[in-house]
Write an enzyme that holds these catalytic residues in place. Structure first.
Site, PDB file in Angstrom:
ATOM      1  N   GLY A 265       0.822  -1.198   0.000  1.00  0.00           N
ATOM      2  CA  GLY A 265       0.000   0.000   0.000  1.00  0.00           C
ATOM      3  C   GLY A 265       0.856   1.247   0.000  1.00  0.00           C
ATOM      4  O   GLY A 265       0.596   2.200  -0.735  1.00  0.00           O
ATOM      5  N   ALA A 266       1.908   1.237   0.822  1.00  0.00           N
ATOM      6  CA  ALA A 266       2.800   2.393   0.920  1.00  0.00           C
ATOM      7  C   ALA A 266       4.029   1.959   1.712  1.00  0.00           C
ATOM      8  O   ALA A 266       4.082   0.851   2.254  1.00  0.00           O
ATOM      9  CB  ALA A 266       2.104   3.567   1.603  1.00  0.00           C
ATOM     10  N   MET A 267       5.026   2.850   1.774  1.00  0.00           N
ATOM     11  CA  MET A 267       6.264   2.561   2.498  1.00  0.00           C
ATOM     12  C   MET A 267       6.753   3.809   3.199  1.00  0.00           C
ATOM     13  O   MET A 267       6.817   4.886   2.607  1.00  0.00           O
ATOM     14  CB  MET A 267       7.335   2.038   1.531  1.00  0.00           C
ATOM     15  CG  MET A 267       8.682   1.783   2.185  1.00  0.00           C
ATOM     16  SD  MET A 267       8.583   0.508   3.473  1.00  0.00           S
ATOM     17  CE  MET A 267       9.973   0.979   4.500  1.00  0.00           C
ATOM     18  N   GLU A 268       7.152   3.640   4.464  1.00  0.00           N
ATOM     19  CA  GLU A 268       7.434   4.762   5.362  1.00  0.00           C
ATOM     20  C   GLU A 268       8.849   5.308   5.244  1.00  0.00           C
ATOM     21  O   GLU A 268       9.476   5.660   6.255  1.00  0.00           O
ATOM     22  CB  GLU A 268       7.190   4.334   6.816  1.00  0.00           C
ATOM     23  CG  GLU A 268       8.138   3.270   7.379  1.00  0.00           C
ATOM     24  CD  GLU A 268       7.656   1.847   7.231  1.00  0.00           C
ATOM     25  OE1 GLU A 268       8.119   0.973   7.984  1.00  0.00           O
ATOM     26  OE2 GLU A 268       6.806   1.583   6.360  1.00  0.00           O
ATOM     27  N   ASN A 269       9.394   5.437   4.049  1.00  0.00           N
ATOM     28  CA  ASN A 269      10.719   6.050   3.907  1.00  0.00           C
ATOM     29  C   ASN A 269      10.732   7.396   4.620  1.00  0.00           C
ATOM     30  O   ASN A 269       9.804   8.192   4.487  1.00  0.00           O
ATOM     31  CB  ASN A 269      11.034   6.265   2.431  1.00  0.00           C
ATOM     32  CG  ASN A 269      10.769   5.034   1.589  1.00  0.00           C
ATOM     33  OD1 ASN A 269      11.266   3.967   1.884  1.00  0.00           O
ATOM     34  ND2 ASN A 269       9.963   5.193   0.554  1.00  0.00           N
ATOM     35  N   HIS A 299      -1.081   6.069   8.502  1.00  0.00           N
ATOM     36  CA  HIS A 299      -0.230   4.951   8.933  1.00  0.00           C
ATOM     37  C   HIS A 299       1.241   5.276   8.653  1.00  0.00           C
ATOM     38  O   HIS A 299       2.109   5.119   9.528  1.00  0.00           O
ATOM     39  CB  HIS A 299      -0.666   3.694   8.170  1.00  0.00           C
ATOM     40  CG  HIS A 299       0.120   2.463   8.462  1.00  0.00           C
ATOM     41  ND1 HIS A 299      -0.372   1.426   9.216  1.00  0.00           N
ATOM     42  CD2 HIS A 299       1.366   2.069   8.084  1.00  0.00           C
ATOM     43  CE1 HIS A 299       0.529   0.466   9.298  1.00  0.00           C
ATOM     44  NE2 HIS A 299       1.599   0.833   8.614  1.00  0.00           N
ATOM     45  N   GLU A 300       1.519   5.739   7.436  1.00  0.00           N
ATOM     46  CA  GLU A 300       2.916   6.034   7.093  1.00  0.00           C
ATOM     47  C   GLU A 300       3.438   7.244   7.862  1.00  0.00           C
ATOM     48  O   GLU A 300       4.611   7.288   8.250  1.00  0.00           O
ATOM     49  CB  GLU A 300       3.051   6.265   5.590  1.00  0.00           C
ATOM     50  CG  GLU A 300       2.526   5.131   4.718  1.00  0.00           C
ATOM     51  CD  GLU A 300       3.042   3.755   5.106  1.00  0.00           C
ATOM     52  OE1 GLU A 300       4.219   3.648   5.513  1.00  0.00           O
ATOM     53  OE2 GLU A 300       2.280   2.778   5.013  1.00  0.00           O
ATOM     54  N   HIS A 303       4.567   6.251  11.222  1.00  0.00           N
ATOM     55  CA  HIS A 303       5.871   5.573  11.158  1.00  0.00           C
ATOM     56  C   HIS A 303       7.041   6.544  11.251  1.00  0.00           C
ATOM     57  O   HIS A 303       8.156   6.123  11.588  1.00  0.00           O
ATOM     58  CB  HIS A 303       6.000   4.814   9.839  1.00  0.00           C
ATOM     59  CG  HIS A 303       5.518   3.403   9.875  1.00  0.00           C
ATOM     60  ND1 HIS A 303       5.879   2.506  10.848  1.00  0.00           N
ATOM     61  CD2 HIS A 303       4.710   2.716   9.019  1.00  0.00           C
ATOM     62  CE1 HIS A 303       5.320   1.328  10.599  1.00  0.00           C
ATOM     63  NE2 HIS A 303       4.598   1.431   9.498  1.00  0.00           N
ATOM     64  N   GLU A 322       4.388  -2.071  12.796  1.00  0.00           N
ATOM     65  CA  GLU A 322       3.187  -2.028  11.949  1.00  0.00           C
ATOM     66  C   GLU A 322       1.918  -1.895  12.778  1.00  0.00           C
ATOM     67  O   GLU A 322       0.981  -1.177  12.402  1.00  0.00           O
ATOM     68  CB  GLU A 322       3.130  -3.277  11.068  1.00  0.00           C
ATOM     69  CG  GLU A 322       4.316  -3.416  10.118  1.00  0.00           C
ATOM     70  CD  GLU A 322       4.491  -2.224   9.185  1.00  0.00           C
ATOM     71  OE1 GLU A 322       3.556  -1.405   9.059  1.00  0.00           O
ATOM     72  OE2 GLU A 322       5.574  -2.098   8.589  1.00  0.00           O
TER      73      GLU A 322
END
Length: 859
Positions: A265-269, A299-300, A303, A322
């Site tokens: 869905g997405a990534m928390e870079n 959510h991201e 993070h 998570e």
């Protein structure tokens, strides 16, 4: 040789030996438009605690390594580079400097540096995806979360392109971008996004704080980018999280980049979040889609603190990363001033928790705090327990210690461990300090054991309906065959809701709520003795705990008639979830579940619940119904979907949801004629806009039943020559009900590794059609012939798509179970592949059990 794996013990040994200071990474992406490989130069500065002569290794996945220079000495790449590692012999005590020059490869799998060419403008677009172990595909790195460092990227890119990373984007000089070093972060949250992206910019400002905000997408999606709505959700998140965490946003800017062919869905870079660009909606979607997107955005953002600022030491605490982000994102949606989704806990109960319950009843069930022995373990552990059960248990923990005490503990935790690494015990220790609760027993029972509890009310009344005895029985069912561990009774903080039907409004209203601790096998509830028995008694009201809930006989009978009458969406969702769970457990026949849904769904106002019910009914009929009754049930359901479609308010979310549900099962000549006519425009339904995405929904169904072939599919693709159109066309082609179409789809996935990740996923989705069982039957044997080789020769993401997606799930029979068992016994798959195949087998076993129960109910 290790291949691309890394064990926990190796990571621990390396962390004891090394402290990494900084990376300087130079990437020449000037040839990205053409693809192939690119030059990667990494300089790492790190300290060694042992005496001179110690040995270690750094991770790298690359076609070619040209130079390895350690402390000024040149090492022969042919001698030190093997598999995914560069050996580092003869290290010095104190400071060491390593330089690695390599050619690295662009990918089309969504791992490492993914390259995509947009068919609309023929331009290449790049982005990185590094979680779990894929920074090593782009630069040499100590690929484990507890070896944090600063990262300074220098990137050469084609003229006119944009380069985004974790640090603010500098002005390029001769198409070279030199970024400032990042704060200390882990390798897996570093990022680069490169290409002629479109962008919109804003700022979050409060009390002297100013954080630049950016939103990016491909130019071909720019007309659909609703940046104002995205910035609004982002600002709500900044406001809520900074107040709750009492720690300012820890990075210098916050960019959100909608990127193509993204696996998750997405990534928390850190400061550069990548999000799947299907969230830039090209066509009308229901509010449930906007709610899901907002939860992903939040959510991201969560993070940035929990995961990026403070990071787990090793992947066994992935769940905490998570689960915390999931819990706080939904809590923010529910409580943030101005939020569009104050009902977000209903959505959580309706979707996330059903995912958790499903995962927790598989043979692969595991404690929330999983035993992650190596990277292979963690790669298959992004599951319903890690995300949804963990978030459910955090919600239970908040109820157990108190919300204020919980967030005070979180605040202390961030302050104590900023830019560092932690274990679960660090968070629990902070929470014990603020709450005064001893959490060691709680942690052991909730986080270190597997499985799910069942809560049932036991109610006795006198002749006048007055309660004479009320208790809650807790059960710990046996774990699934093959699962490790023992059934466990746990402490539950729950609410009991008492509901009555209001004569004036016709609504089921809560008369009373009692909150209490349930512990052990039987917990008495003396507060209810002497009260008149209500129409409905609902355990775990407000969904505070994680448990399967059953209604007593009288409540179940009343709810069966009045499920749609609950005034509040959350108790409705809890009852719907209980009914679905009973269907999956073969306690409620599919035909009875269908009747229940049809009696109540018309009154269901929550569109997310409506869409879940639509999916669940179709799944139940396809997999859990007695095969001899399936066609009659499908006809009944499809007739109902069409009736609801025609009755829905014009232009409403419900109308769109019913249009999609109708298209999913349209079967009679008249129904298929209607789909065809809606596509052509020769028939219309007031308010229903047959836009691009809905057209593809109709086209794919018409292809699956043989009405449309290549001519019609190609014609539709001509209308939508985009990346999304390419995926939709691939699905439609693979869905056609001919041996030739199936053979072509199978070969494109199995015989070649050229398909990009998103197209492969689309082909698999079209290939598997539940009403093509006979056509698909020969592929069961072929699956077992190839799946191990596929697993060993493809990247993890691509192999997992195939291993899960092409398993013969629709062949619900003892024969499928026997074939699976024979393969598991003889093929010697590694632990990760064994887990995925065993999970799929469990789905067939459950379906077979439900079919037998449904057949018995129909006699």
């Amino acid at each position: 040789m290790p291949g691309t794996n890394l064990t926990r013990e190796e990571a621990q040994q390396r962390a004891k030996l090394l402290a990494v200071d900084s990376y300087e990474i130079e990437l020449d992406l000037s040839g990205a438009q053409e693809g192939g490989t690119y030059r990667s130069v990494t300089t790492v500065r790190f300290d060694v605690t042992a005496d001179n002569g110690a040995e270690s290794f750094i991770d790298l996945v690359a076609p070619t390594v040209h130079e390895v220079t350690l402390n000024g000495d040149s090492l022969d790449p042919a001698e030190v580079f093997a598999d995914s590692r560069i050996a580092l012999p003869g290290l010095l005590k104190g400071r060491n400097i390593l330089r690695v020059v390599a050619d690295c490869a662009y990918t089309n799998t969504g791992e490492g540096l993914h390259r995509f060419v947009d068919p609309v403008d023929d331009q290449a677009y790049l982005y990185t995806q590094f979680e779990v172990p894929d920074a090593r595909r782009v630069f040499a790195s100590f690929e484990q979360p507890d070896l944090k460092a600063t990262f300074q990227f220098t990137v050469k890119a084609p003229e006119g392109w944009t380069v985004i990373s974790n640090s603010p984007t500098p002005e390029p000089q001769d198409s070279v971008w030199v970024f400032e070093p990042t704060p200390r972060i882990s390798t897996y949250v570093t990022a680069l996004i490169v290409g002629p992206y479109h962008s919109v910019h804003s700022v979050y400002e409060k009390d002297g704080q100013s954080v630049p905000l950016g939103i990016y997408c491909r130019p071909s999606l720019a007309e659909y980018l609703d940046s104002d709505a995205l910035f609004e959700v982002t600002r709500q998140g900044f406001e809520w999280f900074q107040e709750k965490f009492d720690y300012p946003y820890p990075f210098k800017k916050y960019d959100q980049l909608f990127v193509p062919e993204f696996n998750a869905g997405a990534m928390e870079n850190a400061g550069a979040v990548t999000i799947r660009d299907q969230y830039v909606f090209r066509s009308k979607v229901t509010d449930a889609a906007y709610e899901t997107r907002a939860e992903t955005v939040l959510h991201e953002l969560a993070h940035m603190w929990f995961g990026d600022l403070v990071t787990m030491e090793w992947w066994n605490d992935l769940w905490l990363n998570e689960s915390f982000a999931t819990y706080t994102s939904i809590a923010c949606q529910a409580a943030a001033p101005g939020s569009r989704w104050p009902h977000s806990w209903t959505t959580f109960a309706n979707s996330m928790k059903t995912w958790a319950y499903r995962q927790d009843q598989l043979p692969s069930t595991h404690p929330i705090m999983a035993d992650i022995r190596d990277l292979d373990d963690v790669l298959v552990n992004f599951d319903g327990i890690t995300y949804a059960k963990g978030a459910s248990v955090l919600k239970q923990l908040v109820a157990y210690v108190g919300e204020d005490e919980f967030f005070r503990g979180v605040q202390a935790y961030f302050k104590a461990h900023a830019y560092g690494n932690t274990r679960l015990s660090d968070l629990l220790g902070a929470l014990e300090e603020t709450s005064g609760r001893d959490l060691k027993t709680w942690s052991k029972q909730w986080l270190e054991t597997a499985g799910i509890n069942v809560l049932r009310p036991e109610i006795e009344t006198d002749a006048n309906g007055v309660v004479t005895s009320f208790a809650i029985r807790q059960e710990a069912p046996a774990l699934p065959a093959g699962a490790k561990g023992e059934p466990t009774l746990r402490p539950h903080r729950i609410a009991v809701g008492l509901y009555e039907l209001d004569d004036d409004s016709g609504k089921l209203l809560r008369d009373e709520r009692i909150e209490l601790d349930v512990d052990g096998e039987l917990t008495a509830v003396p507060q209810l003795v002497g009260k008149r028995r209500p129409a409905v008694v609902l355990l775990n009201d407000d969904d505070l705990s994680y448990a399967k809930v059953r209604l007593d006989e009288q409540s179940l009978a009343f709810v069966t008639e009045h499920l749609g009458d609950f005034e509040s969406s959350l108790p409705r969702a809890l009852c719907w979830a209980s009914a679905w769970d009973m269907t999956r457990d073969a306690e409620l026949a599919t035909r009875d579940y269908l009747s229940l849904v049809l009696s109540g769904i018309g009154k269901e106002s929550d569109i997310g619940v409506v869409q879940s019910l639509q999916r669940q009914v179709k799944l139940a009929i396809d997999l859990y119904a007695d095969p001899t009754a399936r066609e009659a049930l499908l006809a009944r359901w499809t007739d109902a979907t069409l009736a609801h479609l025609r009755a829905a308010a014009p232009g409403s979310d419900h109308q769109l949801a019913w249009a999609r549900a109708f298209a999913a099962t349209a079967r009679t000549p008249e129904q298929l004629d209607l789909l065809d006519a809606l596509l052509e425009g020769s028939q219309t339904i007031e308010g229903l806009v047959v836009d691009t995405e809905l057209r593809w929904t109709f086209v794919q169904r018409l292809a699956a039943v043989g009405r449309f072939d290549e001519t019609e599919i190609a014609g539709e693709y001509e209308r939508d020559k985009t990346a999304a159109g390419e995926r939709h066309a691939a699905t439609a082609r693979a869905a056609r009900p001919t041996p030739e179409a199936k053979a072509e789809a199978w070969a494109s996935v199995i015989d070649s590794d050229k398909l990009p990740n998103a197209v492969q996923e689309a082909v698999i989705g079209g290939f598997v059609q539940t009403d093509q069982r006979e056509l698909l039957a020969p592929y069961a044997d072929r699956y077992f012939e190839v799946v191990k080789d596929i697993w060993e020769s493809r990247s993890h993401e691509m192999a997992q798509q195939i291993a899960v997606g092409l398993y013969p799930t629709v062949q619900v029979s003892q024969e499928t179970l026997d074939k699976t068992d024979a393969w598991l016994d003889s093929a010697e798959p590694n632990a990760a592949l064994r887990r995925l195949v065993s999970e799929s087998r469990a789905g067939v076993e459950r379906a077979l059990r439900a079919q037998r129960a449904d057949a018995a109910a129909g006699q």
